[in-house]
Design a protein around this motif. Structure first.
Motif, mmCIF file in Angstrom:
data_model
loop_
_atom_site.group_PDB
_atom_site.id
_atom_site.type_symbol
_atom_site.label_atom_id
_atom_site.label_comp_id
_atom_site.label_asym_id
_atom_site.label_seq_id
_atom_site.Cartn_x
_atom_site.Cartn_y
_atom_site.Cartn_z
ATOM 1 N N LYS A 133 0.832 -1.207 0.000
ATOM 2 C CA LYS A 133 0.000 0.000 0.000
ATOM 3 C C LYS A 133 0.872 1.265 0.000
ATOM 4 O O LYS A 133 0.574 2.229 -0.717
ATOM 5 C CB LYS A 133 -0.912 0.023 1.230
ATOM 6 C CG LYS A 133 -2.160 -0.772 1.073
ATOM 7 C CD LYS A 133 -2.927 -0.269 -0.107
ATOM 8 C CE LYS A 133 -4.391 -0.204 0.182
ATOM 9 N NZ LYS A 133 -5.143 0.203 -0.993
ATOM 10 N N GLU A 155 2.313 1.774 -3.434
ATOM 11 C CA GLU A 155 1.296 2.304 -4.348
ATOM 12 C C GLU A 155 1.067 3.791 -4.118
ATOM 13 O O GLU A 155 0.969 4.576 -5.074
ATOM 14 C CB GLU A 155 -0.018 1.544 -4.166
ATOM 15 C CG GLU A 155 -0.015 0.143 -4.699
ATOM 16 C CD GLU A 155 -1.307 -0.596 -4.393
ATOM 17 O OE1 GLU A 155 -2.270 0.028 -3.871
ATOM 18 O OE2 GLU A 155 -1.359 -1.809 -4.666
ATOM 19 N N LEU A 156 0.989 4.194 -2.858
ATOM 20 C CA LEU A 156 0.779 5.613 -2.553
ATOM 21 C C LEU A 156 1.965 6.459 -2.993
ATOM 22 O O LEU A 156 1.789 7.571 -3.515
ATOM 23 C CB LEU A 156 0.510 5.790 -1.059
ATOM 24 C CG LEU A 156 -0.836 5.265 -0.555
ATOM 25 C CD1 LEU A 156 -0.892 5.333 0.966
ATOM 26 C CD2 LEU A 156 -1.977 6.045 -1.176
ATOM 27 N N SER A 209 4.074 5.757 -5.451
ATOM 28 C CA SER A 209 4.087 5.844 -6.920
ATOM 29 C C SER A 209 2.978 6.785 -7.410
ATOM 30 O O SER A 209 3.167 7.528 -8.376
ATOM 31 C CB SER A 209 3.940 4.468 -7.546
ATOM 32 O OG SER A 209 2.672 3.934 -7.276
ATOM 33 N N GLU A 210 1.840 6.763 -6.746
ATOM 34 C CA GLU A 210 0.753 7.673 -7.104
ATOM 35 C C GLU A 210 1.162 9.121 -6.848
ATOM 36 O O GLU A 210 0.898 10.014 -7.663
ATOM 37 C CB GLU A 210 -0.488 7.314 -6.292
ATOM 38 C CG GLU A 210 -1.731 8.036 -6.716
ATOM 39 C CD GLU A 210 -2.939 7.582 -5.920
ATOM 40 O OE1 GLU A 210 -3.605 8.457 -5.334
ATOM 41 O OE2 GLU A 210 -3.184 6.365 -5.863
ATOM 42 N N LEU A 211 1.812 9.362 -5.729
ATOM 43 C CA LEU A 211 2.292 10.699 -5.404
ATOM 44 C C LEU A 211 3.339 11.156 -6.411
ATOM 45 O O LEU A 211 3.332 12.308 -6.848
ATOM 46 C CB LEU A 211 2.866 10.717 -3.986
ATOM 47 C CG LEU A 211 3.386 12.046 -3.472
ATOM 48 C CD1 LEU A 211 2.239 13.040 -3.336
ATOM 49 C CD2 LEU A 211 4.093 11.859 -2.156
ATOM 50 N N THR A 212 4.201 10.251 -6.805
ATOM 51 C CA THR A 212 5.246 10.589 -7.764
ATOM 52 C C THR A 212 4.639 10.939 -9.115
ATOM 53 O O THR A 212 5.057 11.918 -9.755
ATOM 54 C CB THR A 212 6.230 9.409 -7.922
ATOM 55 O OG1 THR A 212 6.741 9.075 -6.649
ATOM 56 C CG2 THR A 212 7.365 9.750 -8.844
ATOM 57 N N THR A 213 3.668 10.173 -9.549
ATOM 58 C CA THR A 213 3.045 10.482 -10.849
ATOM 59 C C THR A 213 2.261 11.781 -10.793
ATOM 60 O O THR A 213 2.297 12.573 -11.733
ATOM 61 C CB THR A 213 2.113 9.324 -11.297
ATOM 62 O OG1 THR A 213 1.151 9.068 -10.279
ATOM 63 C CG2 THR A 213 2.896 8.074 -11.599
ATOM 64 N N SER A 214 1.562 12.020 -9.693
ATOM 65 C CA SER A 214 0.814 13.287 -9.603
ATOM 66 C C SER A 214 1.777 14.466 -9.486
ATOM 67 O O SER A 214 1.518 15.538 -10.036
ATOM 68 C CB SER A 214 -0.153 13.258 -8.427
ATOM 69 O OG SER A 214 0.541 13.221 -7.203
ATOM 70 N N ASN A 224 3.041 15.015 -12.968
ATOM 71 C CA ASN A 224 2.023 15.671 -13.789
ATOM 72 C C ASN A 224 1.911 17.147 -13.448
ATOM 73 O O ASN A 224 1.721 17.980 -14.338
ATOM 74 C CB ASN A 224 0.666 14.989 -13.618
ATOM 75 C CG ASN A 224 0.619 13.634 -14.286
ATOM 76 O OD1 ASN A 224 1.424 13.357 -15.176
ATOM 77 N ND2 ASN A 224 -0.311 12.796 -13.858
#
Length: 108
Positions: free
Chosen positions: A86, A89-90, A92-97, A100
């Protein structure tokens, strides 16, 4: 599931059958060396009852192994893996956002 697999592995290893077989042959040797003290019927009944007793004791030992088998360590390990996944995942999500947002700011 884990306990079932553990008990099947222990039973398949043959350790309990080996234990009963050693007891059977040990009892047979005992009566063989002390043949002048016992009648043939006492010997046969003694061997049968000792073998039944040893089989019972092997089942009790297996039950105790299953009863005392702790799942706390396995649960902690599974929780750790779940939380690690988890967190990854968080991140990687933070890195992509984050990526962006940086790309959006430089394009404007």
């Amino acid at each position: 599931m884990i306990i079932e697999r553990f008990s099947k592995t222990v039973i398949a290893s043959g350790i309990f059958r080996f234990y009963v077989a050693i007891g059977f042959f040990g009892t047979s040797l005992f009566f063989l060396f002390n043949v002048h003290l016992f009648t043939p019927m006492e010997m046969v009944l003694g061997i049968i009852f000792v073998t039944i007793f040893l089989k019972t004791m092997s089942n009790v030992m297996l039950s105790l192994l299953i009863l005392l088998f702790s799942l706390d360590n396995k649960k902690a390990e599974l929780d750790f893996k779940y939380h690690t996944q988890k967190i990854d995942e968080l991140i990687s999500e933070l890195t992509t956002s984050d990526s962006n947002n940086k790309n959006g700011n430089t394009a404007s």
